[in-house]
Motif scaffolding. Structure first.
Motif: not given
Ligand SMILES: [Zn+2]
Length: 374
Positions: A138-140, A147, A167, A169-170, A173-174, A176
């Motif tokens: 899931g999201p990092n 980032e 993946t 996107k996770n 963490d697209e 955020r």
């Protein structure tokens, strides 16, 4: 303090602390980090594996003769150049490449798992995270160097991710990070599209998928080149996936074909960017993989804790600030975690100020040391 003195003091301070800044010293203004998923160091440094150029162990559909014509020479240096002409003809000549274990250079992952999400997290955040033990994590929760760089005004909106795997996107963490993101089978062209873009979208919609989460490399390359020409990103991640997928499918012929094609894609991107004034002689490429694979007649297909040697990778760097040391031999071992601070360092920033547990940059790939405090 009177205002005149304050002015002089500030001039003095900026002279002492800002003059030797990394931004002033380095020629690099743009960085591209390119990953070919699960591409072994063995192929990179020695070319096609003779034990796998057959149907029995390599699962090939082409004939051994066809494959050998394209990728075989008895001389390992010639053999690897046939597979990766740009990597060996340009990158390793003008830059550096780590990871040839036969010549005393080791590049490895430190996350202890040697599959994709833990590897991309290590490379992009500068440290392994034991919580990330699944590609479905899931999201990092960690901030990637991409980032972080996107928060600086001079980079904001100029940091992009183009990758075949959904993946990412996770991993980035697209929601955020708000990075420019093209990943997986998402239609690449939106809004008022040209006939050419419409055709590309059609192919995304209608082509049979080998993997629902991973688009074909060639489908990524088209919007990638268009985006670079139109938007001029300063920090770009490019992720190709076929080298991993074909190995899992047991198709060594397609591992070789897709690896050769990735080399060609990297050449296209390099030459496209070098032909643009904002990139010419001021762009650094870092090219690597997220994990190794096993070796031997069966183990080459897979990777992870069950396949011995999966922690071994390779890392190449080429750009105006990197001395042409070529294939590194008898070098201090380097790690995947060192990529994150290297990315920022080339752009004049010290990622470890924000992420103190991040590994230091790769040794001796930046000709002049990055100044502290940037
Ligand atoms: Zn894999």
């Amino acid at each position: 303090m009177n205002s005149r003195f304050r002015f002089l003091a500030s001039v003095f301070i900026s002279f002492v602390f800002a003059a030797p800044s990394a931004e002033a010293q380095l020629k690099t203004r743009n960085v591209v980090l390119i990953v070919s998923d699960g591409l072994r160091w063995q192929e990179v440094f020695t070319g096609a594996d003779p034990d796998l150029l057959n149907e029995e162990h390599g699962g090939i559909w082409e004939t051994p003769e066809q494959l050998r014509r394209k990728f075989w020479s008895d001389d390992p240096s010639e053999r690897r150049r046939m597979l990766f002409p740009f990597l060996w003809g340009v990158v390793a000549k003008q830059g550096q490449i780590f990871g040839n274990q036969n010549k005393g250079s080791i590049a490895r992952v430190t996350n202890g798992l040697a599959f994709s999400y833990p590897g991309y997290n290590e490379m992009l955040t500068g440290h392994p995270d034991s919580r990330i033990n699944s590609n479905e994590f899931g999201p990092n929760p960690n901030t990637t160097v991409f980032e972080w760089m996107n928060q600086f005004p001079e980079f904001h909106g100029k940091v992009a991710v183009y990758a075949t795997w959904e993946t990412f996107k996770n991993i980035f963490d697209e929601p955020r990070s708000q990075l420019v993101m093209q990943a997986g089978w998402d239609l690449p062209e939106k809004g008022n599209v040209t006939p050419r873009q419409d055709l590309l979208n059609d192919l995304y919609r209608t082509t049979t998928r080998l993997d629902d989460e991973d688009v074909w490399d060639s489908f990524l390359q088209v919007p990638l080149l268009d985006y670079v020409k139109a938007a001029h990103p300063r920090l770009l991640f490019v992720g190709y996936g076929e080298t991993d997928n074909w190995a899992h499918s047991g198709r060594y012929d397609l591992v070789l074909e897709s690896a050769h094609q990735v080399d060609e894609f990297v050449r296209q991107l390099w030459e496209t960017m070098q032909a643009m004034p904002e990139y010419h002689d001021q762009t650094t490429f870092i090219i690597t993989t997220d994990h190794g694979r096993g070796s031997g007649l069966e183990e080459w297909k897979e990777h992870g804790v069950d396949q011995k040697g999966t922690e071994n990778i390779w890392i190449a760097v080429v750009g105006p600030d990197t001395e042409a040391l070529g294939e590194r031999t008898n070098a201090k071992p380097v790690t995947q975690a060192e990529v994150a601070a290297t990315v920022a360092g080339f752009l004049g920033k010290d990622f470890r100020q924000a992420a103190p547990n991040a590994a230091p940059p790769l040794p001796s790939v930046v000709s002049q040391p990055v100044a502290a405090g940037k």
